[in-house]
Design a protein around this motif. Structure first.
Motif, PDB file in Angstrom:
ATOM      1  N   MET A  26      35.775   1.389 -10.478  1.00  0.00           N
ATOM      2  CA  MET A  26      35.231   2.723 -10.730  1.00  0.00           C
ATOM      3  C   MET A  26      36.289   3.625 -11.354  1.00  0.00           C
ATOM      4  SD  MET A  26      32.718   3.810  -7.575  1.00  0.00           S
ATOM      5  CE  MET A  26      33.360   2.822  -6.224  1.00  0.00           C
ATOM      6  N   PHE A  27      37.521   3.524 -10.856  1.00  0.00           N
ATOM      7  CA  PHE A  27      38.592   4.372 -11.355  1.00  0.00           C
ATOM      8  C   PHE A  27      38.908   4.051 -12.817  1.00  0.00           C
ATOM      9  CE2 PHE A  27      40.223   4.156  -6.721  1.00  0.00           C
ATOM     10  CZ  PHE A  27      39.230   5.039  -6.325  1.00  0.00           C
ATOM     11  N   GLU A  28      38.904   2.772 -13.153  1.00  0.00           N
ATOM     12  CA  GLU A  28      39.178   2.357 -14.539  1.00  0.00           C
ATOM     13  C   GLU A  28      38.039   2.760 -15.469  1.00  0.00           C
ATOM     14  OE1 GLU A  28      39.755  -1.819 -14.180  1.00  0.00           O
ATOM     15  OE2 GLU A  28      41.846  -1.660 -13.490  1.00  0.00           O
ATOM     16  N   ALA A  29      36.819   2.817 -14.926  1.00  0.00           N
ATOM     17  CA  ALA A  29      35.652   3.150 -15.744  1.00  0.00           C
ATOM     18  C   ALA A  29      35.578   4.643 -16.074  1.00  0.00           C
ATOM     19  CB  ALA A  29      34.369   2.726 -15.026  1.00  0.00           C
ATOM     20  N   LEU A  30      36.165   5.496 -15.208  1.00  0.00           N
ATOM     21  CA  LEU A  30      36.005   6.943 -15.372  1.00  0.00           C
ATOM     22  C   LEU A  30      36.450   7.469 -16.736  1.00  0.00           C
ATOM     23  CD1 LEU A  30      35.148   9.663 -14.164  1.00  0.00           C
ATOM     24  CD2 LEU A  30      37.467   9.872 -13.211  1.00  0.00           C
ATOM     25  N   PRO A  31      37.678   7.198 -17.199  1.00  0.00           N
ATOM     26  CA  PRO A  31      38.072   7.755 -18.509  1.00  0.00           C
ATOM     27  C   PRO A  31      37.248   7.214 -19.672  1.00  0.00           C
ATOM     28  CG  PRO A  31      39.725   6.201 -17.697  1.00  0.00           C
ATOM     29  CD  PRO A  31      38.778   6.444 -16.572  1.00  0.00           C
ATOM     30  N   ILE A  32      36.773   5.960 -19.556  1.00  0.00           N
ATOM     31  CA  ILE A  32      35.939   5.386 -20.625  1.00  0.00           C
ATOM     32  C   ILE A  32      34.568   6.053 -20.636  1.00  0.00           C
ATOM     33  CG2 ILE A  32      35.003   3.281 -21.619  1.00  0.00           C
ATOM     34  CD1 ILE A  32      38.073   3.363 -21.433  1.00  0.00           C
ATOM     35  N   MET A  33      33.953   6.144 -19.439  1.00  0.00           N
ATOM     36  CA  MET A  33      32.636   6.767 -19.339  1.00  0.00           C
ATOM     37  C   MET A  33      32.704   8.228 -19.764  1.00  0.00           C
ATOM     38  SD  MET A  33      29.449   6.008 -18.419  1.00  0.00           S
ATOM     39  CE  MET A  33      29.355   4.788 -17.079  1.00  0.00           C
ATOM     40  N   ARG A  34      33.792   8.903 -19.418  1.00  0.00           N
ATOM     41  CA  ARG A  34      33.927  10.304 -19.804  1.00  0.00           C
ATOM     42  C   ARG A  34      33.910  10.448 -21.321  1.00  0.00           C
ATOM     43  NH1 ARG A  34      37.343  13.952 -21.782  1.00  0.00           N
ATOM     44  NH2 ARG A  34      37.280  16.083 -20.937  1.00  0.00           N
ATOM     45  N   GLN A  35      34.621   9.576 -22.012  1.00  0.00           N
ATOM     46  CA  GLN A  35      34.658   9.656 -23.476  1.00  0.00           C
ATOM     47  C   GLN A  35      33.293   9.337 -24.091  1.00  0.00           C
ATOM     48  OE1 GLN A  35      38.366   8.206 -25.514  1.00  0.00           O
ATOM     49  NE2 GLN A  35      38.890   7.496 -23.454  1.00  0.00           N
ATOM     50  N   LEU A  36      32.582   8.397 -23.509  1.00  0.00           N
ATOM     51  CA  LEU A  36      31.236   8.076 -23.999  1.00  0.00           C
ATOM     52  C   LEU A  36      30.295   9.259 -23.790  1.00  0.00           C
ATOM     53  CD1 LEU A  36      30.848   4.395 -22.727  1.00  0.00           C
ATOM     54  CD2 LEU A  36      31.176   5.138 -25.093  1.00  0.00           C
ATOM     55  N   HIS A  37      30.403   9.907 -22.632  1.00  0.00           N
ATOM     56  CA  HIS A  37      29.563  11.063 -22.357  1.00  0.00           C
ATOM     57  C   HIS A  37      29.933  12.243 -23.247  1.00  0.00           C
ATOM     58  CE1 HIS A  37      27.201  10.423 -18.397  1.00  0.00           C
ATOM     59  NE2 HIS A  37      27.311   9.286 -19.060  1.00  0.00           N
ATOM     60  N   GLU A  38      31.217  12.357 -23.570  1.00  0.00           N
ATOM     61  CA  GLU A  38      31.633  13.417 -24.497  1.00  0.00           C
ATOM     62  C   GLU A  38      30.988  13.212 -25.865  1.00  0.00           C
ATOM     63  OE1 GLU A  38      35.713  15.479 -26.277  1.00  0.00           O
ATOM     64  OE2 GLU A  38      35.828  13.595 -25.177  1.00  0.00           O
ATOM     65  N   LEU A  39      30.947  11.966 -26.325  1.00  0.00           N
ATOM     66  CA  LEU A  39      30.283  11.669 -27.600  1.00  0.00           C
ATOM     67  C   LEU A  39      28.798  12.013 -27.520  1.00  0.00           C
ATOM     68  CD1 LEU A  39      31.895   8.213 -28.538  1.00  0.00           C
ATOM     69  CD2 LEU A  39      32.483  10.479 -29.424  1.00  0.00           C
ATOM     70  N   LEU A  40      28.178  11.708 -26.391  1.00  0.00           N
ATOM     71  CA  LEU A  40      26.763  12.043 -26.211  1.00  0.00           C
ATOM     72  C   LEU A  40      26.546  13.554 -26.230  1.00  0.00           C
ATOM     73  CD1 LEU A  40      25.688   9.452 -23.476  1.00  0.00           C
ATOM     74  CD2 LEU A  40      24.899   9.534 -25.850  1.00  0.00           C
ATOM     75  N   TRP A  41      27.507  14.299 -25.685  1.00  0.00           N
ATOM     76  CA  TRP A  41      27.418  15.766 -25.696  1.00  0.00           C
ATOM     77  C   TRP A  41      27.387  16.284 -27.128  1.00  0.00           C
ATOM     78  CZ3 TRP A  41      26.954  19.790 -22.205  1.00  0.00           C
ATOM     79  CH2 TRP A  41      27.289  21.061 -22.670  1.00  0.00           C
ATOM     80  N   TYR A  42      28.298  15.772 -27.956  1.00  0.00           N
ATOM     81  CA  TYR A  42      28.360  16.207 -29.351  1.00  0.00           C
ATOM     82  C   TYR A  42      27.087  15.819 -30.106  1.00  0.00           C
ATOM     83  CZ  TYR A  42      33.393  16.859 -28.559  1.00  0.00           C
ATOM     84  OH  TYR A  42      34.614  17.266 -28.088  1.00  0.00           O
ATOM     85  N   LEU A  43      26.596  14.609 -29.861  1.00  0.00           N
ATOM     86  CA  LEU A  43      25.386  14.150 -30.548  1.00  0.00           C
ATOM     87  C   LEU A  43      24.166  14.961 -30.117  1.00  0.00           C
ATOM     88  CD1 LEU A  43      26.064  10.316 -30.322  1.00  0.00           C
ATOM     89  CD2 LEU A  43      25.898  11.639 -32.442  1.00  0.00           C
ATOM     90  N   ALA A  44      24.101  15.288 -28.831  1.00  0.00           N
ATOM     91  CA  ALA A  44      22.982  16.095 -28.339  1.00  0.00           C
ATOM     92  C   ALA A  44      22.994  17.475 -28.991  1.00  0.00           C
ATOM     93  CB  ALA A  44      23.048  16.220 -26.810  1.00  0.00           C
ATOM     94  N   GLU A  45      24.193  18.039 -29.138  1.00  0.00           N
ATOM     95  CA  GLU A  45      24.291  19.339 -29.798  1.00  0.00           C
ATOM     96  C   GLU A  45      23.859  19.236 -31.253  1.00  0.00           C
ATOM     97  OE1 GLU A  45      27.494  22.783 -31.138  1.00  0.00           O
ATOM     98  OE2 GLU A  45      28.108  21.259 -29.682  1.00  0.00           O
ATOM     99  N   ALA A  46      24.311  18.177 -31.921  1.00  0.00           N
ATOM    100  CA  ALA A  46      23.946  17.996 -33.331  1.00  0.00           C
ATOM    101  C   ALA A  46      22.433  17.915 -33.490  1.00  0.00           C
ATOM    102  CB  ALA A  46      24.605  16.735 -33.878  1.00  0.00           C
ATOM    103  N   LEU A  47      21.772  17.264 -32.540  1.00  0.00           N
ATOM    104  CA  LEU A  47      20.315  17.132 -32.604  1.00  0.00           C
ATOM    105  C   LEU A  47      19.601  18.452 -32.335  1.00  0.00           C
ATOM    106  CD1 LEU A  47      19.876  13.660 -30.885  1.00  0.00           C
ATOM    107  CD2 LEU A  47      18.927  14.297 -33.113  1.00  0.00           C
ATOM    108  N   GLU A  48      20.268  19.371 -31.663  1.00  0.00           N
ATOM    109  CA  GLU A  48      19.667  20.680 -31.385  1.00  0.00           C
ATOM    110  C   GLU A  48      19.722  21.616 -32.594  1.00  0.00           C
ATOM    111  OE1 GLU A  48      21.841  22.186 -28.088  1.00  0.00           O
ATOM    112  OE2 GLU A  48      21.103  20.676 -26.671  1.00  0.00           O
ATOM    113  N   ARG A  49      20.588  21.282 -33.555  1.00  0.00           N
ATOM    114  CA  ARG A  49      20.774  22.159 -34.704  1.00  0.00           C
ATOM    115  C   ARG A  49      19.675  21.959 -35.734  1.00  0.00           C
ATOM    116  NH1 ARG A  49      25.276  25.843 -34.374  1.00  0.00           N
ATOM    117  NH2 ARG A  49      26.604  24.985 -32.731  1.00  0.00           N
TER     118      ARG A  49
END
Length: 260
Positions: free
Chosen positions: A90-113
């Protein structure tokens, strides 16, 4: 994936960031802590014992960090806490999952525009791909550089569509503006990707539609600044800066409680 699903929900997380991450004694953390070692402020119920007074207690870094909902995603998929099973995975997965979720955040914003309607199919396709990766049994095997490259191409296209054609003076990508006096500056629709704005005076600045992806806003003064409609601004960036009640933020972001 909607942005509401990409917000940290500590009530549904096993306090992963309080264990998985390293603390170095500094202005951001009052103590040294190794990765994998639980923070002494973490309680048995996985809640922070000093959550309401983190900054006065010397844990400013905790108030800046945002996992984009990665912590609760990993906790849910694991089914039980790191106290009940070997937690290293779980600890090793956290920084990877965080970066994937950050990408999803940017993509979600792009779709709102509304300006990005022409590339919505591409944005959705890449967003679906990234979301599938977050459900993989072992996200540590994900090719992050490759995924980031694919997403970045679309984010650059999004930026161009939203900001429109700008003069050269507004192309400030990667600019070193450390401590710069920029009060009242016109950065409307400017490209400030990766700009160093640490401790910059941005009081009353116009940052509407400015591309702020990766911009370093640590200790930047945003009092009275207008960031409504700013592109790819994150909660972490806002939390790291200074502002007040007159600061205008995108509707998807919260005003940090430590702002005046």
């Amino acid at each position: 994936m909607i942005r509401e699903d990409l917000r940290a929900d500590c009530s549904n997380c096993y306090g992963l960031c309080c264990v998985a991450l390293t603390f170095s004694k500094s202005a951001d953390f009052a103590i040294d802590k190794d990765a994998g070692e639980p923070c002494p402020n973490l309680q048995e119920d996985f809640r922070c014992g000093i959550h309401s007074k983190l900054r006065p207690a010397g844990f400013q870094g905790c108030t800046v960090y945002d996992c984009f909902g990665a912590g609760q995603k990993i906790s849910k998929l694991a089914g039980s806490s790191w106290r009940e099973q070997p937690g290293q995975r779980m600890f090793e997965a956290l920084p990877i999952m965080r970066q994937l979720h950050e990408l999803l955040w940017y993509l979600a914003e792009a779709l709102e525009r509304p300006e990005t309607k022409s590339i919505h199919p591409d944005l959705r396709a890449v967003s679906d791909q990234i979301e599938k990766l977050t459900l993989e049994p072992d996200v540590t095997t994900v090719d992050l550089p490759g995924e980031r490259e694919a997403v970045n191409e679309l984010l650059l296209r999004t930026s161009a569509l939203v900001r429109g054609k700008q003069s050269k003076k507004k192309e400030r990508r990667g600019a070193d503006l450390f401590g710069a006096r920029l009060r009242g500056a016109d950065f409307n629709s400017a490209n400030l990707r990766g700009a160093y704005l640490i401790a910059a005076d941005l009081r009353d600045a116009d940052l509407r539609k400015a591309d702020l992806i990766g911009a370093d806003l640590r200790d930047a003064n945003l009092e009275g600044a207008d960031l409504s409609g700013a592109l790819f601004l994150t909660q972490s960036q806002v939390n790291a800066a200074r502002g007040n009640q007159a600061t205008k933020l995108p509707t998807a972001l919260n005003r940090p409680p430590h702002w005046d």
